[in-house]
Design a protein around this motif. Sequence first.
Motif, PDB file in Angstrom:
ATOM      1  N   LYS A 264      19.890  75.385  52.734  1.00 33.14           N
ATOM      2  CA  LYS A 264      20.062  76.616  51.968  1.00 33.14           C
ATOM      3  C   LYS A 264      18.975  76.760  50.907  1.00 33.14           C
ATOM      4  O   LYS A 264      18.540  77.869  50.595  1.00 33.14           O
ATOM      5  CB  LYS A 264      21.452  76.642  51.313  1.00 33.14           C
ATOM      6  N   ASP A 265      18.559  75.648  50.319  1.00 34.60           N
ATOM      7  CA  ASP A 265      17.540  75.670  49.276  1.00 34.60           C
ATOM      8  C   ASP A 265      16.403  74.740  49.686  1.00 34.60           C
ATOM      9  O   ASP A 265      16.480  73.531  49.502  1.00 34.60           O
ATOM     10  CB  ASP A 265      18.138  75.232  47.940  1.00 34.60           C
ATOM     11  N   VAL A 266      15.342  75.297  50.238  1.00 30.79           N
ATOM     12  CA  VAL A 266      14.251  74.468  50.757  1.00 30.79           C
ATOM     13  C   VAL A 266      13.286  74.014  49.665  1.00 30.79           C
ATOM     14  O   VAL A 266      12.411  73.180  49.911  1.00 30.79           O
ATOM     15  CB  VAL A 266      13.459  75.217  51.855  1.00 30.79           C
ATOM     16  N   ASN A 267      13.459  74.547  48.458  1.00 32.75           N
ATOM     17  CA  ASN A 267      12.510  74.246  47.387  1.00 32.75           C
ATOM     18  C   ASN A 267      12.924  73.084  46.497  1.00 32.75           C
ATOM     19  O   ASN A 267      12.152  72.665  45.641  1.00 32.75           O
ATOM     20  CB  ASN A 267      12.297  75.499  46.530  1.00 32.75           C
ATOM     21  N   ASN A 268      14.126  72.588  46.676  1.00 30.06           N
ATOM     22  CA  ASN A 268      14.604  71.497  45.811  1.00 30.06           C
ATOM     23  C   ASN A 268      15.162  70.355  46.655  1.00 30.06           C
ATOM     24  O   ASN A 268      16.328  69.963  46.519  1.00 30.06           O
ATOM     25  CB  ASN A 268      15.674  72.018  44.845  1.00 30.06           C
ATOM     26  N   LEU A 269      14.318  69.829  47.512  1.00 31.21           N
ATOM     27  CA  LEU A 269      14.706  68.731  48.386  1.00 31.21           C
ATOM     28  C   LEU A 269      13.943  67.473  48.005  1.00 31.21           C
ATOM     29  O   LEU A 269      12.766  67.544  47.623  1.00 31.21           O
ATOM     30  CB  LEU A 269      14.401  69.082  49.848  1.00 31.21           C
TER      31      LEU A 269
END
Length: 379
Positions: A264-269
């Motif tokens: 869902k959130d690819v920027n905070n992995l």
Amino acid sequence: MERRSFIKNAGLLAAGCGLGATAAASSTVFRANKLPAWKGFNLLDFFSPDPSKSRRPTPEDHFRWMRDWGFNFVRVPIAYPNYLAIDRNKKITPEEVYRIDEARVAEIEKLVTMAHRYGMHVSLNLHRAPGYCINAGFYEPYNLWKDQEAQDAFCFHWNFWARRFRSVAAAKLSFDLVNEPAMREDMNDQHSPSSAVPGAVYRKVAAAAAAAIRKENPARIVIADGNNVGNTVIPEIIDLDIAQSCRGYYPGRISHYKAPWANKDVNNLPEPKWPGKVGNEHYSREMLEKYYQPWIDLVNKGVGVHCGECGCWNKTPHAVFLAWFGDVLDILGSHGIGFGLWEFSGDFGVLNSRRADVQYENWYGQQLDKKLLELLRRS
């Protein structure tokens, strides 16, 4: 003797000596995989529900390269609407699910024939079946796991393909029932809550489809993808003479790093590492061995096992991908379990993967990931 060779030889010895179920269950005895260790690729020619959005057909050169590189397997994930004669500007109705488009079927037959010409075993898979797909994006009028009407349509489609390929030998063609089953609450909502399909339900659906297939050819190899999106063994069908297909995507933080359909959130992995600490978890070969142990146990119970899909999206650092994938393939190969890389050409593929950190080799105008190819060939 290296570990893989020892285990393979032990399995062949056990099979050759005719050891029974009690001996095979022993921790010191290994059985040979009932399925061949096919090795190859997924081909996405019919992956889209809409033929106008499909990829260009796989060229003959691709099959020639696969053969020359030592591969012998292609899995063809098909969206059933791809070969229907329907109005794609409207939602499909249950009646339209039966409207076969012979021109589209002929295209699928053409691909199968070409693959056979180059010595490939072909596994036909319904990636989208009536009433179920791991991906949304096409309206489904019912639920495969809950509605008898959907199950009847599912059996109709598999009986259709079984009749179409009735005379093709089992060594050349197998049927993979439905891709990555799960019990999603809303079949048309990608992010709807999901869980494993109840075992009794999976058994009912798989048994009916296998019967519809074997009505036309009793020798046809039938494969069921693992439950819970391909991750878990299906004990409820062990007695049905149906092989099972695992996945080579674990852990997803490695294989699907920054993939928008899986995160869902690819920027905070967390940054992927192998081995190493990723987020709050320590990733290692040992965790892979634990994950695949139920599948190895299944082989030792006499059930055929294959890894129908595996690989890594192109945002994972290449060195991390190869280190992790080398362990995956070694564990599978040590127990005679073959694989189908997702895909041959494309973002997961050995060709044209568009990775930013790979020095590609020009291969007849294609961008070849030579390091990945070498890993696959020696596995």
